[in-house]
Write a protein that holds these residues in place. Structure first.
Motif, PDB file in Angstrom:
ATOM      1  N   PRO A   1      -8.870 -38.646 -21.234  1.00 56.62           N
ATOM      2  CA  PRO A   1      -9.857 -39.044 -20.223  1.00 56.62           C
ATOM      3  C   PRO A   1     -10.910 -37.987 -19.929  1.00 56.62           C
ATOM      4  O   PRO A   1     -12.049 -38.314 -19.603  1.00 56.62           O
ATOM      5  N   ILE A   2     -10.573 -36.718 -20.063  1.00 57.67           N
ATOM      6  CA  ILE A   2     -11.554 -35.668 -19.784  1.00 57.67           C
ATOM      7  C   ILE A   2     -12.669 -35.706 -20.823  1.00 57.67           C
ATOM      8  O   ILE A   2     -13.855 -35.674 -20.490  1.00 57.67           O
ATOM      9  N   ALA A   3     -12.285 -35.820 -22.088  1.00 60.74           N
ATOM     10  CA  ALA A   3     -13.293 -35.916 -23.141  1.00 60.74           C
ATOM     11  C   ALA A   3     -14.113 -37.188 -22.997  1.00 60.74           C
ATOM     12  O   ALA A   3     -15.331 -37.190 -23.202  1.00 60.74           O
ATOM     13  N   ALA A   4     -13.452 -38.279 -22.621  1.00 57.67           N
ATOM     14  CA  ALA A   4     -14.145 -39.570 -22.521  1.00 57.67           C
ATOM     15  C   ALA A   4     -15.179 -39.591 -21.408  1.00 57.67           C
ATOM     16  O   ALA A   4     -16.165 -40.331 -21.476  1.00 57.67           O
ATOM     17  N   THR A   5     -14.958 -38.797 -20.366  1.00 49.65           N
ATOM     18  CA  THR A   5     -15.897 -38.792 -19.238  1.00 49.65           C
ATOM     19  C   THR A   5     -16.854 -37.601 -19.295  1.00 49.65           C
ATOM     20  O   THR A   5     -17.577 -37.330 -18.334  1.00 49.65           O
ATOM     21  N   ASP A   6     -16.839 -36.887 -20.438  1.00 51.49           N
ATOM     22  CA  ASP A   6     -17.788 -35.791 -20.655  1.00 51.49           C
ATOM     23  C   ASP A   6     -17.723 -34.720 -19.573  1.00 51.49           C
ATOM     24  O   ASP A   6     -18.746 -34.194 -19.141  1.00 51.49           O
ATOM     25  N   ARG A   7     -16.521 -34.403 -19.147  1.00 54.39           N
ATOM     26  CA  ARG A   7     -16.396 -33.396 -18.098  1.00 54.39           C
ATOM     27  C   ARG A   7     -16.254 -31.977 -18.671  1.00 54.39           C
ATOM     28  O   ARG A   7     -16.108 -31.035 -17.935  1.00 54.39           O
ATOM     29  N   LYS A   8     -16.260 -31.905 -19.975  1.00 56.89           N
ATOM     30  CA  LYS A   8     -16.280 -30.580 -20.594  1.00 56.89           C
ATOM     31  C   LYS A   8     -17.372 -30.578 -21.661  1.00 56.89           C
ATOM     32  O   LYS A   8     -17.736 -31.640 -22.182  1.00 56.89           O
ATOM     33  N   ALA A   9     -17.864 -29.437 -21.988  1.00 53.40           N
ATOM     34  CA  ALA A   9     -18.874 -29.355 -23.041  1.00 53.40           C
ATOM     35  C   ALA A   9     -18.299 -29.929 -24.326  1.00 53.40           C
ATOM     36  O   ALA A   9     -17.112 -29.813 -24.615  1.00 53.40           O
ATOM     37  N   ALA A  10     -19.147 -30.572 -25.102  1.00 55.56           N
ATOM     38  CA  ALA A  10     -18.685 -31.259 -26.309  1.00 55.56           C
ATOM     39  C   ALA A  10     -17.962 -30.308 -27.255  1.00 55.56           C
ATOM     40  O   ALA A  10     -17.033 -30.701 -27.961  1.00 55.56           O
ATOM     41  N   ALA A  11     -18.381 -29.076 -27.267  1.00 50.66           N
ATOM     42  CA  ALA A  11     -17.772 -28.132 -28.201  1.00 50.66           C
ATOM     43  C   ALA A  11     -16.423 -27.616 -27.718  1.00 50.66           C
ATOM     44  O   ALA A  11     -15.668 -27.015 -28.483  1.00 50.66           O
ATOM     45  N   GLU A  12     -16.106 -27.848 -26.448  1.00 52.22           N
ATOM     46  CA  GLU A  12     -14.858 -27.311 -25.884  1.00 52.22           C
ATOM     47  C   GLU A  12     -13.748 -28.347 -25.999  1.00 52.22           C
ATOM     48  O   GLU A  12     -13.863 -29.452 -25.491  1.00 52.22           O
ATOM     49  N   ALA A  13     -12.663 -27.995 -26.651  1.00 50.45           N
ATOM     50  CA  ALA A  13     -11.561 -28.945 -26.854  1.00 50.45           C
ATOM     51  C   ALA A  13     -10.762 -29.125 -25.568  1.00 50.45           C
ATOM     52  O   ALA A  13     -10.582 -28.197 -24.788  1.00 50.45           O
ATOM     53  N   THR A  14     -10.282 -30.337 -25.360  1.00 51.88           N
ATOM     54  CA  THR A  14      -9.447 -30.635 -24.200  1.00 51.88           C
ATOM     55  C   THR A  14      -8.054 -30.053 -24.402  1.00 51.88           C
ATOM     56  O   THR A  14      -7.502 -30.108 -25.501  1.00 51.88           O
TER      57      THR A  14
ATOM     58  N   SER B   1       9.827 -50.518 -26.957  1.00 54.62           N
ATOM     59  CA  SER B   1      10.029 -49.071 -27.015  1.00 54.62           C
ATOM     60  C   SER B   1       9.551 -48.465 -28.327  1.00 54.62           C
ATOM     61  O   SER B   1       9.510 -47.241 -28.468  1.00 54.62           O
ATOM     62  N   GLY B   2       9.171 -49.301 -29.283  1.00 50.03           N
ATOM     63  CA  GLY B   2       8.700 -48.789 -30.568  1.00 50.03           C
ATOM     64  C   GLY B   2       7.206 -48.573 -30.623  1.00 50.03           C
ATOM     65  O   GLY B   2       6.687 -48.105 -31.640  1.00 50.03           O
ATOM     66  N   VAL B   3       6.496 -48.925 -29.549  1.00 49.86           N
ATOM     67  CA  VAL B   3       5.033 -48.842 -29.570  1.00 49.86           C
ATOM     68  C   VAL B   3       4.538 -47.943 -28.453  1.00 49.86           C
ATOM     69  O   VAL B   3       4.831 -48.171 -27.277  1.00 49.86           O
ATOM     70  N   TYR B   4       3.810 -46.908 -28.827  1.00 53.58           N
ATOM     71  CA  TYR B   4       3.106 -46.082 -27.860  1.00 53.58           C
ATOM     72  C   TYR B   4       1.938 -45.412 -28.582  1.00 53.58           C
ATOM     73  O   TYR B   4       1.883 -45.382 -29.809  1.00 53.58           O
ATOM     74  N   TYR B   5       0.990 -44.916 -27.803  1.00 55.54           N
ATOM     75  CA  TYR B   5      -0.226 -44.353 -28.382  1.00 55.54           C
ATOM     76  C   TYR B   5      -0.514 -42.993 -27.762  1.00 55.54           C
ATOM     77  O   TYR B   5      -0.573 -42.900 -26.532  1.00 55.54           O
ATOM     78  N   PRO B   6      -0.686 -41.937 -28.598  1.00 54.54           N
ATOM     79  CA  PRO B   6      -0.510 -41.864 -30.048  1.00 54.54           C
ATOM     80  C   PRO B   6       0.951 -42.045 -30.468  1.00 54.54           C
ATOM     81  O   PRO B   6       1.846 -41.910 -29.649  1.00 54.54           O
TER      82      PRO B   6
ATOM     83  N   LEU C   1      -7.790 -47.473 -25.182  1.00 56.87           N
ATOM     84  CA  LEU C   1      -6.635 -46.626 -25.498  1.00 56.87           C
ATOM     85  C   LEU C   1      -7.069 -45.199 -25.808  1.00 56.87           C
ATOM     86  O   LEU C   1      -6.455 -44.222 -25.338  1.00 56.87           O
ATOM     87  N   GLU C   2      -8.124 -45.076 -26.594  1.00 56.34           N
ATOM     88  CA  GLU C   2      -8.610 -43.740 -26.966  1.00 56.34           C
ATOM     89  C   GLU C   2      -9.100 -42.975 -25.738  1.00 56.34           C
ATOM     90  O   GLU C   2      -8.811 -41.788 -25.568  1.00 56.34           O
ATOM     91  N   ASP C   3      -9.829 -43.673 -24.861  1.00 54.15           N
ATOM     92  CA  ASP C   3     -10.345 -43.018 -23.653  1.00 54.15           C
ATOM     93  C   ASP C   3      -9.219 -42.611 -22.713  1.00 54.15           C
ATOM     94  O   ASP C   3      -9.247 -41.527 -22.120  1.00 54.15           O
ATOM     95  N   LEU C   4      -8.224 -43.497 -22.551  1.00 54.43           N
ATOM     96  CA  LEU C   4      -7.106 -43.179 -21.660  1.00 54.43           C
ATOM     97  C   LEU C   4      -6.253 -42.036 -22.221  1.00 54.43           C
ATOM     98  O   LEU C   4      -5.648 -41.286 -21.458  1.00 54.43           O
TER      99      LEU C   4
END
Length: 569
Positions: free
Chosen positions: A203-216, A230-235, A197-200
């Motif tokens: 996904p850009i942060a999860a696959t390291d396609r940006k420098a760690a210091a750069e926010a998505t 309908s009451g459940v979604y993430y975030p 769930l966190e990766d989905l």
């Protein structure tokens, strides 16, 4: 002319999920969704996928369907026919045989998407990463392997190939399907579903396609929705769209991502985790609570819930085969013999769990089978066009007919009974008779108490084999059709004692809601595996309609254009 919404289907199997999306049409008959590419590594499933892509292209071309149905009846392969060769080449461009997770497969897919995907329009990613590592059965099997380490099992992480496509190509919506066991699967001490769930979500942060210091960019992230609640979604809320550390969901909320197929008009109790991710720029315009309401699928009326009988009763009756020395005469003689033997044993061995009156009814039915077995049954149905005797019209029946010509009858494919040992025929016969009388499947030695029927397992009476032999009950939805049906028919015994057999590929396919014009390539074992691993196309259609509603609403929010009309069949 309005362009269709492009679809990319990963880990496609024989194409059940893609078939559901492809079936949705606008009021003018045009398809809403068009599969740009579908990817499958297994050879026979890929052949099925390619053939189905060809069928859809042929259907949409306005040409006669003879090249397809003639091939299914033993005629020339479409690739060798000059009149449809161009369509076959197009189908081969759509269905790719690639193994994702390796450099060659990943690069080939990326090249195809870079060339063919229109990144200026909304598109949809669908698919279900392989589930063997997540399924309960698979995990039990893995624990029995010496030196098995979950963190070294690459199957746990194949969802990252799916994730990689999201990160690189930013679909407006994605649909990801997997077994229920993914909710409890662990790598080390960590529940893998929370990580998924966190990766989905990012996904850009999860696959390291940006420098760690750069926010998505928050609008490049995704909100993950349930189709069942309908009451459940993430975030959880709109504030979390911009949060780098969203709050995890509870274990109870995890279960809200489980879609129970029988609740949505499918004649099967198939429970699967299905996640729908919507890109946050769309979420920001429509708002997460509104999207959650819109994506929730409406459950069908339980009183109208389709049964096994609704799905397969019109298929031609077949006899089982004998694994040795099979012939119609040998089968007839064997059925008489085992029916008489089981009836005799039933009279001589009382049961502590079955009422005497029920035992008498079972004995009577067994003697009926012994006295009047079906002598005219064939083991394999030969597809042949014949005038229709009647017209049936429920939604499920219309769907299952597919594009079989209305003036034809008898065009059923992949409908052949497998062979069984005589001992298993005796067990199948007893179990089918038991289910007919008791309206339930027998449970291990409690109900299968006859010595004659006991398998040669040293611990058969231990109670560990309570589910060893199960009947697909005619007046209920089927139990889950799984790939295990390829191993043997013990869990999928046909409800008719006179046929005394397990389900055919076509019967399993109908319970999975594959239309009758859907042909499965490969040998029979491979066909069973394809059917068992697939997403029911009719369920996929319901999901596709929900996805369309979201995309149409997003357009309406942007331009105030009215929704398009979707055909319901």
């Amino acid at each position: 002319m309005k362009q269709p919404i492009q679809v990319v289907d990963l880990f496609a199997g024989p194409g059940g999920l893609g078939e559901g999306f492809s079936s949705v049409r606008m009021a003018d008959g045009d398809r809403v969704f068009k599969t740009l590419v579908s990817v499958e590594k297994e050879a026979s499933a890929h052949r099925t996928l390619t053939l189905r892509a060809f069928f859809r292209l042929l259907l949409d071309s306005g040409k006669d369907l003879d090249p397809y149905f003639e091939y299914l009846q033993g005629g020339e392969h479409p690739r060798n026919r000059e009149d449809v060769h161009d369509l076959w080449l197009e189908a081969e461009q759509e269905a790719l045989r690639l193994e994702l997770g390796g450099e060659a497969g990943n690069n080939a897919l990326d090249e195809r998407l870079q060339k063919g995907l229109d990144h200026q329009r909304d598109w949809v990613l669908i698919g279900g990463p392989p589930c063997q590592a997540y399924s309960v059965v698979g995990r039990v099997r893995n624990r029995g392997k010496k030196d098995y380490r979950p963190e070294e099992d690459k199957r746990h992480f194949l969802y990252r190939e799916y994730l990689d496509v999201i990160a690189k190509h930013s679909p407006a919506v994605f649909v990801m399907e997997n077994v229920k066991g993914i909710l409890t699967s662990r790598v080390g001490k960590q529940r893998i579903f929370g990580q998924i769930l966190e990766d989905l979500h990012d996904p850009i942060a999860a696959t390291d396609r940006k420098a760690a210091a750069e926010a998505t960019d928050p609008e490049e992230r995704y909100t993950i929705f349930s189709l069942a609640d309908s009451g459940v979604y993430y975030p959880r809320s709109s504030d979390d769209l911009f949060s780098d550390a969203p709050e995890p969901l509870s274990e109870e909320e995890y279960l809200s991502f489980v879609v129970k197929a029988e609740d949505y008009g499918i004649p099967q109790t198939r429970h699967r985790v299905i996640l729908v991710g919507v890109r946050n720029d769309l979420v920001n315009r429509i708002k997460a609570p509104n999207l959650a309401q819109q994506l929730r699928m409406h459950r069908s009326d339980k009183k109208k819930q389709p049964t096994v009988k609704d799905a397969i009763s019109e298929l031609p009756d077949l006899r089982s085969g004998l694994s040795r020395g099979d012939s119609k005469e040998a089968w007839y003689s064997t059925i008489k013999r085992v029916a008489e033997r089981v009836a005799h044993e039933l009279r001589s061995q009382p049961s502590d769990h079955i009422e005497k009156s029920d035992l008498k009814r079972m004995d009577y039915l067994l003697r009926q089978v012994a006295t009047h077995p079906y002598e005219s049954l064939e083991r394999r149905h030969e597809p042949k066009s014949q005038p229709r005797a009647r017209v049936r019209g429920t939604d499920l029946e219309i769907w299952l007919k597919g594009a079989i010509p209305k003036d034809s009858w008898g065009l059923w494919f992949n409908h052949e009974a497998r062979g069984h040992m005589e001992e298993d025929l005796a067990r199948y016969l007893y179990c089918a008779v038991f289910a007919k009388i008791m309206k339930r499947s027998p449970i291990g030695t409690k109900d299968i108490h006859l010595d004659y029927l006991a398998p040669k397992h040293a611990n058969w009476k231990s109670g560990k084999f309570a589910d060893r032999f199960k009947v697909v009950l005619e007046e209920q939805p089927s139990k889950t059709i799984t790939s295990h049906i390829s191993k043997d028919g013990h869990y999928f015994i046909h409800y008719d004692p006179y046929q005394c057999r397990s389900l055919t590929v076509r019967e399993a396919a109908r319970l999975q809601t594959f239309p009758d014009d859907y042909y499965f390539e490969g040998n029979r074992t491979e066909q069973y595996v394809q059917v068992g691993n697939a997403v029911p196309p009719l369920l996929a259609r319901s999901i596709a309609i929900k996805v369309l509603e979201v995309l149409e609403r997003e357009k309406e929010e942007n331009s105030h254009q009215p929704h398009s009309t979707v055909l319901e069949a």
